[in-house]
Design an enzyme around this catalytic site. Sequence first.
Site, short mmCIF file in Angstrom:
data_model
loop_
_atom_site.label_atom_id
_atom_site.label_comp_id
_atom_site.label_asym_id
_atom_site.label_seq_id
_atom_site.Cartn_x
_atom_site.Cartn_y
_atom_site.Cartn_z
N HIS A 141 0.83 -1.21 0.00
CA HIS A 141 0.00 0.00 0.00
C HIS A 141 0.86 1.26 0.00
O HIS A 141 0.65 2.17 -0.80
CB HIS A 141 -0.94 0.00 1.21
CG HIS A 141 -1.71 1.28 1.36
ND1 HIS A 141 -2.70 1.66 0.48
CD2 HIS A 141 -1.60 2.29 2.27
CE1 HIS A 141 -3.18 2.84 0.84
NE2 HIS A 141 -2.53 3.25 1.92
N GLU A 209 -8.76 -2.33 6.49
CA GLU A 209 -7.78 -2.41 7.58
C GLU A 209 -8.28 -3.38 8.65
O GLU A 209 -9.46 -3.71 8.72
CB GLU A 209 -7.58 -1.03 8.22
CG GLU A 209 -7.27 0.06 7.20
CD GLU A 209 -6.67 1.33 7.81
OE1 GLU A 209 -6.22 1.29 8.95
OE2 GLU A 209 -6.69 2.35 7.09
N TYR A 252 -3.35 17.73 3.54
CA TYR A 252 -2.49 16.90 4.40
C TYR A 252 -1.12 17.49 4.68
O TYR A 252 -0.41 17.02 5.58
CB TYR A 252 -2.37 15.47 3.86
CG TYR A 252 -1.30 15.24 2.82
CD1 TYR A 252 -1.52 15.61 1.50
CD2 TYR A 252 -0.09 14.65 3.17
CE1 TYR A 252 -0.54 15.39 0.54
CE2 TYR A 252 0.89 14.44 2.21
CZ TYR A 252 0.66 14.81 0.90
OH TYR A 252 1.63 14.60 -0.03
N LYS A 261 -10.27 12.19 6.88
CA LYS A 261 -10.26 10.87 7.52
C LYS A 261 -11.18 10.77 8.73
O LYS A 261 -11.46 9.67 9.19
CB LYS A 261 -8.83 10.56 8.01
CG LYS A 261 -7.81 10.45 6.90
CD LYS A 261 -7.86 9.10 6.26
CE LYS A 261 -6.68 8.91 5.35
NZ LYS A 261 -6.60 7.52 4.89
N THR A 357 -4.13 0.56 5.42
CA THR A 357 -4.71 -0.20 4.31
C THR A 357 -3.87 -1.44 4.01
O THR A 357 -2.65 -1.35 3.88
CB THR A 357 -4.77 0.69 3.05
OG1 THR A 357 -5.42 1.89 3.40
CG2 THR A 357 -5.50 0.00 1.92
MN MN Z 1 -6.13 4.40 7.14
#
Ligand code: MN
Length: 423
Positions: A141, A209, A252, A261, A357
């Site tokens: 990932h 996840e 971010y 998020k 992830t």
């Molecule tokens: Mn995450």
Amino acid sequence: MIKANDPKLKSWVEVPANSDFSIQNIPFGIFKTDSLGPRAATAIGDKVLDLSVLEVHGCFEGLSLPPETFNKPVLNDFMGLDKEVTRAVRNRISDLLEADNAELRDNSELVKQAFFEQSEVEMCMPVHVPNYTDFYSSEQHAYNVGCMFRDPENALMPNWKHLPVGYHGRASSIVVSGTPFHRPKGQTKADDAAMPSFNPCRLLDFELEMAFITCKENGLGNSISTKEAEDYIFGFVIFNDWSARDMQKWEYVPLGPFLAKNFASHVSPWIVTMDAMEPFRVSGPKQDPKVLPYLEYEGDYHFDLNLQVAIQPEAQEETVVANSNFRYMYWNCLQQLAHHTVNGCNMQIGDMYASGTISGPTPAEYGSMLELSWRGSKPVSMNGGGERKFIQDHDTVIMRGHAERNGVRIGFGEVKAKVLPAK
Ligand code: MN
């Protein structure tokens, strides 16, 4: 071997062949009904077994449980008991469900009172979550995202193989499977635009996840070594860490994820214990370069757990878009916890620590739409017609996880969530 994990055990409760809830599982959760308030339960086959009823009938006598341990709306107090106690409870439940044990089986009045159909109850958030941390521990990932946003030569940041990268997330918006939520709104900025705009997220994504939940406090200033870490981990849930990719890209820098998020994350309702996962442990990847001594560990602490993601568009059949496996982690839970506390950060009972992830080595094993559609350049076909680059309004995303070995299957059931249009 932990007694309740014995592959030879069979239950007098019917367990369908493909059930995640065999007698070797004995997970813990919280349920309610129209007439009963939230209380603790385990799952077996298609049934829910009310532990508060068993407690009242003295089924846990001699196990040093405080009064009304299971007549609570969350599992935090139970999880916070010594591991020997919670392990003894799981073993005792296993005994009561074991085919040759008449104690509960032949007590028809108690059976009637304590068992419910899973389809007839509402599962609740299993724990109060004081703190939430999200790691970034799957190499594939991190590599994929690095390729997309930087270049394949510099896909992993220089720190990535030296420490389990993570950030502090938002605990208040972690909700249980089935809780509907609205597409988030926020700031985004197209690369060629001079100014940002405010709009509903256009690139809504899931993240496949797993999360572990802590059951013991280390106290501010104290570290937890990789040797001690297992004692602090109660169990796992599947974790869908929803992400607004367009908002994430703009916001971010430099402090990391924030509003992209924290609008919702969904968890599966049953906590599968660290004990139940024990027979499914496998070795992790060889870590090269060698990690610092505080991150070294002994034994196998990766898990051979099959994971699946499906998208179900409104009024259509579902399409499985990814099959991954929890074993595809670079950093394991012991290392994550040791790293998290190496500076003296204090863990609390009920904290959730998501893996990041989980993407496997082939494109069919990627754990987010960002990767599956490669930033929208490779749309994913839906069985019922149409395609997806990201998640649309009224789509339901379903994640499942199970492990199988020596004829024993245990699993997590589903975590399921439907996206409603922006408010
Ligand atoms: Mn995450």
